[in-house]
Motif scaffolding. Structure first.
Motif, PDB file in Angstrom:
ATOM      1  N   UNK A 248       8.701  -0.154  10.871  1.00  0.00           N
ATOM      2  CA  UNK A 248       7.833  -0.137  12.049  1.00  0.00           C
ATOM      3  C   UNK A 248       6.642   0.803  11.856  1.00  0.00           C
ATOM      4  N   UNK A 249       6.828   1.884  11.102  1.00  0.00           N
ATOM      5  CA  UNK A 249       5.728   2.826  10.887  1.00  0.00           C
ATOM      6  C   UNK A 249       4.613   2.222  10.037  1.00  0.00           C
ATOM      7  N   UNK A 250       4.930   1.193   9.270  1.00  0.00           N
ATOM      8  CA  UNK A 250       3.887   0.549   8.472  1.00  0.00           C
ATOM      9  C   UNK A 250       2.807  -0.071   9.358  1.00  0.00           C
ATOM     10  N   UNK A 251       3.131  -0.310  10.627  1.00  0.00           N
ATOM     11  CA  UNK A 251       2.135  -0.855  11.549  1.00  0.00           C
ATOM     12  C   UNK A 251       0.949   0.089  11.708  1.00  0.00           C
ATOM     13  N   UNK A 252       1.145   1.372  11.430  1.00  0.00           N
ATOM     14  CA  UNK A 252       0.044   2.336  11.489  1.00  0.00           C
ATOM     15  C   UNK A 252      -0.816   2.244  10.230  1.00  0.00           C
ATOM     16  N   UNK A 253      -0.177   1.982   9.089  1.00  0.00           N
ATOM     17  CA  UNK A 253      -0.890   1.949   7.812  1.00  0.00           C
ATOM     18  C   UNK A 253      -1.704   0.674   7.617  1.00  0.00           C
ATOM     19  N   UNK A 254      -1.131  -0.450   8.011  1.00  0.00           N
ATOM     20  CA  UNK A 254      -1.712  -1.752   7.671  1.00  0.00           C
ATOM     21  C   UNK A 254      -3.154  -1.917   8.145  1.00  0.00           C
ATOM     22  N   UNK A 255      -3.495  -1.568   9.395  1.00  0.00           N
ATOM     23  CA  UNK A 255      -4.873  -1.810   9.843  1.00  0.00           C
ATOM     24  C   UNK A 255      -5.914  -0.915   9.184  1.00  0.00           C
ATOM     25  N   UNK A 256      -5.491   0.111   8.469  1.00  0.00           N
ATOM     26  CA  UNK A 256      -6.447   1.054   7.897  1.00  0.00           C
ATOM     27  C   UNK A 256      -7.172   0.504   6.673  1.00  0.00           C
ATOM     28  N   UNK A 257      -6.779  -0.681   6.214  1.00  0.00           N
ATOM     29  CA  UNK A 257      -7.401  -1.271   5.027  1.00  0.00           C
ATOM     30  C   UNK A 257      -8.145  -2.550   5.414  1.00  0.00           C
ATOM     31  N   UNK A 258      -9.474  -2.481   5.599  1.00  0.00           N
ATOM     32  CA  UNK A 258     -10.228  -3.675   6.006  1.00  0.00           C
ATOM     33  C   UNK A 258     -10.296  -4.753   4.933  1.00  0.00           C
ATOM     34  N   UNK A 259      -9.899  -4.421   3.699  1.00  0.00           N
ATOM     35  CA  UNK A 259      -9.933  -5.421   2.625  1.00  0.00           C
ATOM     36  C   UNK A 259      -8.732  -6.359   2.670  1.00  0.00           C
ATOM     37  N   UNK A 260      -7.713  -6.024   3.475  1.00  0.00           N
ATOM     38  CA  UNK A 260      -6.470  -6.793   3.606  1.00  0.00           C
ATOM     39  C   UNK A 260      -5.566  -6.686   2.378  1.00  0.00           C
ATOM     40  N   UNK A 261      -5.905  -5.846   1.409  1.00  0.00           N
ATOM     41  CA  UNK A 261      -5.042  -5.685   0.239  1.00  0.00           C
ATOM     42  C   UNK A 261      -3.705  -5.049   0.627  1.00  0.00           C
ATOM     43  N   UNK A 262      -3.758  -4.041   1.504  1.00  0.00           N
ATOM     44  CA  UNK A 262      -2.519  -3.338   1.882  1.00  0.00           C
ATOM     45  C   UNK A 262      -1.512  -4.263   2.557  1.00  0.00           C
ATOM     46  N   UNK A 263      -1.892  -5.039   3.597  1.00  0.00           N
ATOM     47  CA  UNK A 263      -0.878  -5.922   4.189  1.00  0.00           C
ATOM     48  C   UNK A 263      -0.353  -6.972   3.221  1.00  0.00           C
ATOM     49  N   UNK A 264      -1.196  -7.454   2.300  1.00  0.00           N
ATOM     50  CA  UNK A 264      -0.723  -8.440   1.329  1.00  0.00           C
ATOM     51  C   UNK A 264       0.248  -7.804   0.332  1.00  0.00           C
ATOM     52  N   UNK A 265      -0.049  -6.583  -0.100  1.00  0.00           N
ATOM     53  CA  UNK A 265       0.860  -5.894  -1.020  1.00  0.00           C
ATOM     54  C   UNK A 265       2.180  -5.561  -0.332  1.00  0.00           C
ATOM     55  N   UNK A 266       2.093  -5.114   0.925  1.00  0.00           N
ATOM     56  CA  UNK A 266       3.314  -4.773   1.653  1.00  0.00           C
ATOM     57  C   UNK A 266       4.133  -6.024   1.973  1.00  0.00           C
ATOM     58  N   UNK A 267       3.466  -7.150   2.159  1.00  0.00           N
ATOM     59  CA  UNK A 267       4.193  -8.409   2.371  1.00  0.00           C
ATOM     60  C   UNK A 267       5.019  -8.745   1.128  1.00  0.00           C
ATOM     61  N   UNK A 268       4.398  -8.632  -0.054  1.00  0.00           N
ATOM     62  CA  UNK A 268       5.133  -8.893  -1.301  1.00  0.00           C
ATOM     63  C   UNK A 268       6.274  -7.896  -1.469  1.00  0.00           C
TER      64      UNK A 268
END
Length: 556
Positions: A248-268
Motif C-alpha cells: 500500500x505504501x507504494x501508492x506514494x512512490x508511484x506518482x512521483x515518476x512522470x515517465x511511468x517507468x516506476x509503475x511499470x517496473x513495480x508491476x513486473x
C-alpha cells in the motif's frame, strides 16, 4: 521572554499528548441513557471517532460490550440511534469473529476509510450484567521489551547468516521461542536446526535487522527509502502482513515518476513476487492515467498482459475510444506484435463508443486495419448497428445485451463528455452540454449540466444546495434539461494532483460527490488512493457516462 517561550512550548507539547491511559483501539459508549448503551466511539491517532453502520451486527456489537466489561450485546443499532457523533468516522464495514479484544482487531476497510456520514453511526445496547472481571493490561509494553531482547544479541539459539552473492555480509542471532509465536516469522525459520541463511540484495542488507526486529515486536517504521527492501524481504519470507502494508505504501512512490517507468517496473516486480496488492495498485494508477501513459516514451514497453488488463477496464481514463485504438495501433506496429496478440487487444476496444465518422475513417488511418480486416469490419458493423438501430430492436432480434462492456463508456476526458473546474478558481461554477448518449440516434439532442465546487458549508448555502456539516468539500452536479427516460447516468469525478496525474476517481451519489483528503491531513475524511504531495487537488474533472437503463436480454 524566555519564560514565556517555555510556557508556549509546554502548551504545545501538552496539547499534543494523548489522554492519560488511552491508546489506539480503546472504545467507549457516548450519549446513552445509561452506562450499557450508546453510540460506539473508538480512539485512534490522538482522537475519538465513530463507526459506520455498514455490516454492523450483533457479533461486532458484542466485541464492544465485552471490551467494556459487559457480558454481551443485546442490540446492534445503526442510523445514529443515540444521535450523530462528531469528528472522523474511524471504521467502516467492520466484520468481527467475536473473539477480538477491540474493533481495531476486526476486519474493516481500515482506519478512516469511509464515505459514511454521521447519520449512519453505529450504536449498541449491552446487557446490564458485567463480567465481574477487571483487567490490568500492560501488554502495550511488550513490543519494546521484545525489541530489547533482540538488540541484546544474548541468550540466542538461532544464528542467521546474511549473504550477498555467496559472500557473508552480516551475522545475527535470534531466539526460536519468540519467533515461533509469530506466524510472520514461520517463513524465515522453516527447517529444524539452529542456523538460517538469508540471501538478499546488497542494497537490502541495512534493512535486514529492521526486518528481524519486526518479527520480534510486530511493529516497524517504514520509510520511502526502505519500503522496497522490506517488501522484498517480506515477500521472500512470507511475512504477508508486512508485505501487504508495504504494498500500500507504494501508492506514494508511484506518482512521483512522470515517465511511468516506476509503475511499470513495480508491476513486473509484483508479478515476480506474486503480490496482488501491489499489482492492483500499479494497474489502477496506469488505468487512471492511461491517456498520459500513451503519450510517454514508456508506452511502447507496456507488456501485452498488462495492456490486456488495462483495456478490459471501464474506469480507464482516455480522451476517446479512437485515441485508445490509435495508441494500440502504434504499440502493435512498433513492437512487431504477433497477429494473435493484436486480435486479442482489438477485441477489447469498444467500437460502439466511436461515432460513425471515426468508424469510417479507420480504413484510411489505421495501420493494422488491412492486416485484421475481417475482425475490424465485424466490429465496425456491430458499432454501426448500435448507432442506427433502436436498442429495443437490437434486443428483440439479436438478443443483444447492452450491459456488456463493449456498450459501456469509459472515462472519456474529451470536451464532448467532460468539464473541469480548478480548486483555486474564483468562479467554481461551470455549465456545459453533452450528448444524451453515445448512440448516433441521439446526435440531435443534448443534455445541459451544472457543475460547482463547494469547499465550505457557506458555499453550499450560497449556491442553494442543502449540505450537512460533514459534506464539504464536495462537487455538485445537476442535470438541467430533459433526457430520454431510457437513459441513465453513472458519472464520475477525476481528482487531479498538481495537473500532473489523476490521484483518485470518485462517483456521485445523487447530485454530490464527497472529495477525499488529498494527503490524509483531514482526519474526518477518507484519503485518496494516490496522495498529492501538495496536500490538495488542483483540478476536478467531471466525466458524463450515459447508459441504457433497460437490460436488453430481459426485453420482449
Amino acid at each position: 521572554m524566555a519564560p514565556l517561550r517555555l510556557v508556549w512550548m509546554w502548551l504545545l507539547v501538552a496539547g499534543t499528548q494523548e489522554p492519560a491511559g488511552v491508546k489506539d483501539g480503546d472504545m467507549r459508549l457516548a450519549d446513552g441513557g445509561s452506562a450499557n448503551e450508546g453510540r460506539v466511539e473508538i480512539y485512534y491517532s490522538g482522537q475519538w471517532g465513530t463507526v459506520c453502520e455498514n455490516m454492523w451486527d450483533l457479533t461486532d456489537a458484542s466485541v464492544v460490550c465485552r471490551a467494556l466489561g459487559f457480558r454481551n450485546a443485546t442490540e446492534a443499532l445503526g442510523g445514529a440511534a443515540f444521535g450523530p457523533g462528531h469528528g472522523p468516522i474511524m471504521l467502516d464495514e467492520v466484520r468481527c469473529t467475536g473473539t477480538e479484544p477491540s474493533l481495531a482487531n476486526c476486519s474493516s476497510l481500515g482506519w478512516m476509510r469511509s464515505n459514511c456520514r454521521h447519520d449512519e453511526d453505529a450504536s449498541v445496547i449491552c446487557t446490564n450484567e458485567t463480567r465481574g472481571v477487571y483487567t490490568l493490561d500492560l501488554s502495550g509494553e511488550l513490543p519494546a521489551a521484545l525489541e530489547q531482547i533482540f538488540e541484546s544479541q544474548k541468550g540466542c539459539d538461532l544464528f542467521i547468516r546474511v549473504k550477498v552473492r555467496e559472500e557473508d555480509e552480516l551475522a545475527i542471532c535470534a531466539h526460536k521461542l519468540i519467533l515461533s509465536t509469530n506466524p510472520e516469522a514461520h517463513g524465515l525459520w522453516k527447517e529444524p536446526g539452529s542456523r538460517v541463511t538469508m540471501e538478499v540484495d546488497a542494497e537490502c542488507v541495512p534493512t535486514v535487522k529492521d526486518f528481524i526486529r519486526y518479527l520480534y515486536s510486530r511493529r516497524i517504521d517504514v520509510s520511502l527509502s526502505s519500503v522496497k527492501c522490506l517488501h522484498k524481504l517480506a515477500s521472500a519470507y512470507q511475512a504477508e502482513q508486512l508485505q501487504s502494508y508495504c504494498g500500500h505504501l507504494f501508492a506514494i512512490l508511484i506518482p512521483q515518476d512522470p515517465s511511468f517507468r516506476t509503475p511499470l517496473e513495480l508491476y513486473a516486480y509484483a508479478l515476480a513476487t506474486r503480490d496482488p496488492v501491489l499489482e492492483e495498485i500499479c494497474v489502477q494508477f496506469l488505468a487512471w492515467n492511461f491517456g498520459a501513459l500513451t503519450q510517454a516514451e514508456a508506452w511502447l514497453s507496456v507488456p501485452p498482459g498488462l495492456l490486456q488488463d488495462l483495456l478490459s477496464r471501464t474506469e480507464l481514463v482516455v480522451p476517446s475510444e479512437l485515441v485508445l485504438l490509435r495508441a494500440v495501433d502504434e504499440w502493435s506496429r512498433e513492437r512487431s506484435t504477433s497477429h494473435k496478440e493484436v486480435e486479442g487487444l482489438v477485441e477489447k476496444v469498444r467500437f460502439p463508443m466511436m461515432p460513425p465518422r471515426d468508424l469510417f475513417s479507420l480504413q484510411f488511418n489505421l495501420s493494422l486495419y488491412w492486416s485484421h480486416e475481417a475482425l475490424l469490419q465485424k466490429k465496425i458493423l456491430q458499432a454501426l448497428e448500435f448507432h442506427t438501430v433502436p436498442f429495443e430492436l437490437l434486443a428483440q432480434y439479436w438478443g443483444l445485451n447492452l450491459t456488456e462492456d463493449a456498450y459501456q463508456p469509459r472515462l472519456y476526458t474529451s470536451p464532448t463528455w467532460s468539464e473541469s473546474v480548478m480548486s483555486s478558481s474564483y468562479n467554481p461554477y461551470r455549465s456545459f452540454q453533452t450528448p444524451q448518449h453515445p448512440s448516433f440516434l441521439f446526435q440531435a439532442s443534448s443534455v445541459s449540466w451544472s457543475l460547482v465546487y463547494l469547499p465550505t458549508l457557506q458555499s453550499c448555502w450560497n449556491y442553494g444546495f442543502s449540505c450537512s456539516s460533514d459534506d464539504p468539500p464536495l462537487l455538485a452536479l445537476s442535470k438541467s434539461s430533459y433526457s430520454s427516460p431510457t437513459i441513465g447516468y453513472e458519472n464520475r469525478a477525476l481528482l487531479h494532483c498538481e495537473g500532473s496525474f489523476v490521484a483518485d476517481v470518485i462517483d456521485f451519489k445523487g447530485w454530490k460527490a464527497l472529495i477525499p483528503s488529498a494527503l490524509g491531513t483531514n482526519s474526518s475524511r477518507s484519503t485518496s488512493l494516490f496522495p498529492c504531495p501538495a496536500g490538495l487537488f488542483s483540478r476536478f474533472q467531471v466525466v458524463i457516462r450515459p447508459f441504457y437503463l433497460t437490460n436488453s436480454t430481459g426485453m420482449d
